[in-house]
Design an enzyme around this catalytic site. Structure first.
Site, PDB file in Angstrom:
ATOM      1  N   LYS A   3      45.170  -4.272 130.244  1.00  8.45           N
ATOM      2  CA  LYS A   3      45.132  -3.315 131.016  1.00  8.45           C
ATOM      3  C   LYS A   3      46.706  -2.601 130.819  1.00  8.45           C
ATOM      4  CE  LYS A   3      42.447  -2.120 134.600  1.00  8.45           C
ATOM      5  NZ  LYS A   3      41.253  -2.229 134.945  1.00  8.45           N
ATOM      6  N   GLY A  13      28.632   1.213 151.092  1.00 11.52           N
ATOM      7  CA  GLY A  13      29.259   2.235 150.272  1.00 11.52           C
ATOM      8  C   GLY A  13      28.239   3.032 149.290  1.00 11.52           C
TER       9      GLY A  13
HETATM   10  P1  NAD Z   1      32.744   5.714 144.428  1.00 11.23           P
HETATM   11  O1  NAD Z   1      34.115   6.176 144.752  1.00 11.23           O
HETATM   12  O2  NAD Z   1      31.648   6.715 143.751  1.00 11.23           O
HETATM   13  O3  NAD Z   1      31.860   5.158 146.098  1.00 11.23           O
HETATM   14  C1  NAD Z   1      32.616   4.501 146.894  1.00 11.23           C
HETATM   15  C2  NAD Z   1      31.795   4.890 148.027  1.00 11.23           C
HETATM   16  O4  NAD Z   1      32.298   3.839 149.374  1.00 11.23           O
HETATM   17  C3  NAD Z   1      32.110   6.227 148.770  1.00 11.23           C
HETATM   18  O5  NAD Z   1      30.928   6.820 148.970  1.00 11.23           O
HETATM   19  C4  NAD Z   1      32.963   5.980 149.676  1.00 11.23           C
HETATM   20  O6  NAD Z   1      32.768   7.147 150.871  1.00 11.23           O
HETATM   21  C5  NAD Z   1      32.612   4.573 150.326  1.00 11.23           C
HETATM   22  N1  NAD Z   1      33.493   3.820 151.233  1.00 11.23           N
HETATM   23  C6  NAD Z   1      34.585   3.776 151.242  1.00 11.23           C
HETATM   24  N2  NAD Z   1      35.379   3.269 152.338  1.00 11.23           N
HETATM   25  C7  NAD Z   1      34.355   2.577 153.050  1.00 11.23           C
HETATM   26  C8  NAD Z   1      34.177   1.877 154.066  1.00 11.23           C
HETATM   27  N3  NAD Z   1      35.066   1.364 154.635  1.00 11.23           N
HETATM   28  N4  NAD Z   1      32.911   1.496 154.590  1.00 11.23           N
HETATM   29  C9  NAD Z   1      31.668   1.950 153.827  1.00 11.23           C
HETATM   30  N5  NAD Z   1      31.806   2.807 152.821  1.00 11.23           N
HETATM   31  C10 NAD Z   1      32.980   3.447 152.304  1.00 11.23           C
HETATM   32  O7  NAD Z   1      32.813   4.432 143.801  1.00 11.23           O
HETATM   33  P2  NAD Z   1      31.916   3.474 142.656  1.00 11.23           P
HETATM   34  O8  NAD Z   1      32.084   4.040 141.453  1.00 11.23           O
HETATM   35  O9  NAD Z   1      30.530   3.768 143.408  1.00 11.23           O
HETATM   36  O10 NAD Z   1      32.222   2.085 142.844  1.00 11.23           O
HETATM   37  C11 NAD Z   1      32.153   1.395 143.966  1.00 11.23           C
HETATM   38  C12 NAD Z   1      32.685   0.202 143.577  1.00 11.23           C
HETATM   39  O11 NAD Z   1      32.387  -0.671 142.572  1.00 11.23           O
HETATM   40  C13 NAD Z   1      34.279  -0.002 143.579  1.00 11.23           C
HETATM   41  O12 NAD Z   1      34.849  -1.211 143.948  1.00 11.23           O
HETATM   42  C14 NAD Z   1      34.310   0.118 142.076  1.00 11.23           C
HETATM   43  O13 NAD Z   1      35.812  -0.336 141.441  1.00 11.23           O
HETATM   44  C15 NAD Z   1      33.560  -0.864 141.643  1.00 11.23           C
HETATM   45  N6  NAD Z   1      32.832  -0.578 140.233  1.00 11.23           N
HETATM   46  C16 NAD Z   1      32.309   0.468 139.883  1.00 11.23           C
HETATM   47  C17 NAD Z   1      31.789   0.661 138.691  1.00 11.23           C
HETATM   48  C18 NAD Z   1      31.214   1.818 137.941  1.00 11.23           C
HETATM   49  O14 NAD Z   1      30.744   1.886 137.104  1.00 11.23           O
HETATM   50  N7  NAD Z   1      31.379   2.992 138.823  1.00 11.23           N
HETATM   51  C19 NAD Z   1      32.017  -0.409 137.880  1.00 11.23           C
HETATM   52  C20 NAD Z   1      32.518  -1.789 138.165  1.00 11.23           C
HETATM   53  C21 NAD Z   1      32.897  -1.886 139.487  1.00 11.23           C
END
Ligand code: NAD
Length: 348
Positions: free
Chosen positions: A80, A178
């Protein structure tokens, strides 16, 4: 600043500090372990409060990547990098190229991917000076649908194990915290399988859309962890299983995409003690890095059939973790760590 005595130092193979006087770049690259292959992991830009915090993040996150890739069956080690600074106000094309030269100086032992504070265009700048970068506009896709599919397969494994159901997800009640890139796509996939959804997001538009499209029940964002459902799927924030929330969880399963769901390891033990089956986050959310591994940056053709076959293995790996956790009477997060260590430590 301490390195070897830092709390997050865990036998890391290599830690480099990069400085570029012209652009002001200050960055750290941490390589935890390369037994299985080059250390692949995100490059993050963040306004750290001090250098030690930046180092801690690089050490902690690089170690996490070793475990994630090992259990995803990828020929990658864990690495990282972090750039110290505000991505909104301090990032320039020249800074990204300086970071690219820093990555290049390690000769391919570390491959940089997108992370918080980075965009595809930033990866393009790095790629002008190093080939050890992935997720450029020439190669990148959108990993979220792949992550969501992996989470769906993980939920299926958990339902089979904990609820002893082998007839699919029809009628299974799932609460999604989320509805972002992963959560919304997961909701769509679960709805197609006949699951009954409860959803929460601070973005009310996303909630309204899910209610409309998937007949979901809206839940207050502060209460979704306590919903009376079969599965709680955290897809927003980290550390949401903590001292304040854990006792209120009613679901029999916790399985979602969010990174670092447990505030600390003891919360995995506490979930297990309450009979709640936890799908370790770095196992169930590995879809994104699995997709990257099948892309042209690593000699692949991004063949959907191959990617989905690999994603299906998330189900099997979790089933094995759940089984071992029962046999060894140990929390699933501990079993996942042990299985990852068995893979990357024995591979030298
Ligand atoms: P994103 O930013 O698109 O979505 C996150 C969502 O959570 C948003 O809609 C936001 O409004 C909502 N949110 C924030 N605070 C909140 C709360 N207190 N209560 C309810 N909802 C809330 O992110 P993503 O890409 O969908 O990723 C989601 C999670 O999965 C993150 O933790 C990310 O690190 C993890 N992740 C994502 C991927 C990927 O491929 N995108 C891969 C591995 C891990």
């Amino acid at each position: 600043m301490t390195v070897f005595a830092a709390p997050d130092y865990d036998g890391h193979e290599h830690v480099s500090f990069g400085y570029d006087p012209e652009t002001g770049l200050r960055a750290v690259i941490a390589i935890h372990n390369t037994n299985l292959g080059p250390a692949v992991g995100g490059c993050r830009m963040w306004s750290y409060t001090n250098d030690q915090a930046a180092l801690s993040d690089a050490l902690r996150l690089s170690r996490g990547m070793t475990y994630k890739s090992a259990l995803a069956g990828l020929p990658f080690g864990g690495g990282k990098s972090v750039i110290i600074g505000d991505a909104k106000t301090e990032k320039t094309a020249q800074l990204m190229q300086a970071m690219g030269r820093f990555v290049e100086s390690l000769g391919g032992r570390y491959v940089a991917a997108e992370d918080i504070g980075m965009k595809v265009s930033d990866m393009d700048e790095m790629a002008k000076v190093t080939k050890h970068v992935t997720g450029t506009s020439a190669t990148s896709g959108n990993p979220s649908p792949f992550t969501a599919y992996g989470v769906l397969r993980g939920i299926e494994a958990a339902v089979e194990h904990r609820l002893q159901r082998n007839d699919g997800l029809a009628g299974t009640r799932v609460a999604i915290q989320g509805l972002g890139a992963v959560g919304f796509d997961l909701a769509r996939r679960l709805h197609e399988k006949g699951a009954r959804l409860h959803v929460a997001d601070i973005n009310t538009e996303a909630v309204a859309k899910a209610v409309d499209m998937f007949d979901a029940t809206p839940v207050n964002a502060g209460e979704i962890h306590a919903a009376d459902v079969d599965v709680f799927s955290p897809c927003a924030l980290g550390a949401l299983i903590n001292d304040d929330t854990i006792d209120a969880v009613q679901a029999k399963i916790v399985a979602g995409s969010a990174n670092n769901q447990l505030s600390n390891d003891s919360h995995g033990t506490a979930l297990a003690a309450r009979g709640i089956l936890y799908a370790p986050d770095y196992v169930i959310n590995a879809g994104g890095i699995i997709e990257i591994a099948h892309g042209p940056d690593f000699g692949g053709t991004h063949d959907d059939a191959e990617i989905y076959a690999h994603l299906d293995r998330i189900h099997d790996t979790l089933a094995e973790i759940f089984q071992r956790a029962d046999v060894e009477n140990a929390p699933t997060n501990r079993i996942a760590d042990t299985m990852a260590e068995e893979r990357f430590q024995l591979s030298v």
